[in-house]
Scaffold this active site. Structure first.
Site, mmCIF file in Angstrom:
data_model
loop_
_atom_site.group_PDB
_atom_site.id
_atom_site.type_symbol
_atom_site.label_atom_id
_atom_site.label_comp_id
_atom_site.label_asym_id
_atom_site.label_seq_id
_atom_site.Cartn_x
_atom_site.Cartn_y
_atom_site.Cartn_z
ATOM 1 N N THR A 86 0.822 -1.204 0.000
ATOM 2 C CA THR A 86 0.000 0.000 0.000
ATOM 3 C C THR A 86 0.858 1.256 0.000
ATOM 4 O OG1 THR A 86 -1.692 -1.207 1.243
ATOM 5 C CG2 THR A 86 -1.902 1.181 1.141
ATOM 6 N N GLY A 156 5.831 -6.878 6.726
ATOM 7 C CA GLY A 156 6.818 -6.664 5.677
ATOM 8 C C GLY A 156 8.243 -6.605 6.202
ATOM 9 N N GLU A 162 9.906 1.733 10.737
ATOM 10 C CA GLU A 162 8.584 2.354 10.618
ATOM 11 C C GLU A 162 8.193 3.040 11.917
ATOM 12 O OE1 GLU A 162 6.407 -0.557 7.323
ATOM 13 O OE2 GLU A 162 6.283 -1.048 9.450
#
Length: 289
Positions: A86, A156, A162
């Site tokens: 995404t 992922g 992140e």
């Protein structure tokens, strides 16, 4: 080692949370550590929705949500660039807008080597947290989203970078299709990742398994396509936890997991989200706190 119980309906400290996705009410877990506080209320969530064409594929839905997320971006911003299928649509859209001149003076801080390579191929200027410790906006996907807009991320493999980038951001916008919505984190039955150092990784896998023993959680070392241990961009391993029931208090679970020596980070992203953009057959909706 004592285990962390996910549900204790008879505990006097249990509270109830309203599930805005399903309308049910979920009991909080009984805490092994009584000093950990339970959040007792769900924040106010504002929603916006717009119709979309029917019969769209999952990738098409992701692209619609990504396009909506990029509307938050303004020229001159420092942006956290997420990782995953995404987030790749978001990066691609940013590249288009920069190329056309609709956006200017953008600086991206990527959360993985994969995102870095994609951004460079699109001529998006990049930097790091060292040089840009203040980020205006981060946009990323998620593996699960609960009614409180808390997340599971990291399938992922980029959960540490992140979380670092998104924690440094003024705003964090999440982009998902509606298959990612769950009544409680861990509710999909898929992996909730925990990044651990390579040294004595099995020791921590066993401890993580024991922590949730009463719930029958499976803890597995993540392997790559060649059957070897998956190695993160930070040269660590990942232990994936598979919950048979949703985590009723993710804050307590996250604190327990993070307390283990050798655990680098976990995939519970709590109290970080500004807005979640959701694409589904009924339209594109925005839920924000």
């Amino acid at each position: 080692m004592a285990s962390l119980s996910l549900i204790s309906p008879q505990s006097p400290s249990s509270t109830l949370r309203h599930n805005s996705f399903t309308g049910t009410r979920l009991p909080s877990i009984f805490l092994r550590n009584p000093t950990i506080r339970i959040r007792s209320t769900t924040p106010s969530i504002k929603a916006f929705s717009a119709p979309v064409p029917s019969a769209l594929t999952q990738d098409e839905l992701k692209k619609l949500a990504a396009d909506k997320a990029v509307e938050y971006v303004k020229s001159g911003m420092v942006l956290g660039l997420g990782t995953g299928s995404t987030a790749a649509f978001v990066v691609a859209k940013l590249g288009e807008l920069l190329s056309s001149g609709q956006l200017t003076n953008i600086v991206g801080v990527p959360t993985s080597k994969r995102t870095e390579e994609q951004a460079l191929s699109l001529n998006i200027p990049l930097s790091t947290l060292d040089d840009h410790p203040h980020i205006d906006l981060a946009i990323d996907g998620a593996d699960e989203v609960d009614p409180n807009l808390d997340l599971v991320k990291g399938r992922g493999g980029a959960l540490l970078r992140e979380k670092m980038v998104e924690a440094a951001s003024d705003k964090f916008v999440v982009v998902v299709d509606d298959s990612k919505l769950v009544s409680g984190l861990g509710g999909s039955g898929l992996a909730m990742p925990v990044e651990v150092v390579q040294f004595c990784w099995k020791y921590n896998l066993v401890r993580l398994q024991e922590l949730f023993k009463e719930e029958g959680v499976d803890a597995k070392l993540r392997l790559d396509g060649n059957g070897k241990p998956y190695v993160t961009d930070n040269s660590n391993y990942i232990v994936d936890l598979y919950f048979k029931t949703p985590i009723r208090d993710s804050a307590a679970a996250g604190k327990e997991i993070a307390a283990f020596e050798g655990v680098v980070e976990h995939g519970l992203f709590l109290d970080m989200t500004t807005a979640v953009i959701i694409a589904g057959k009924e339209g594109v909706s925005v839920k924000s706190k």
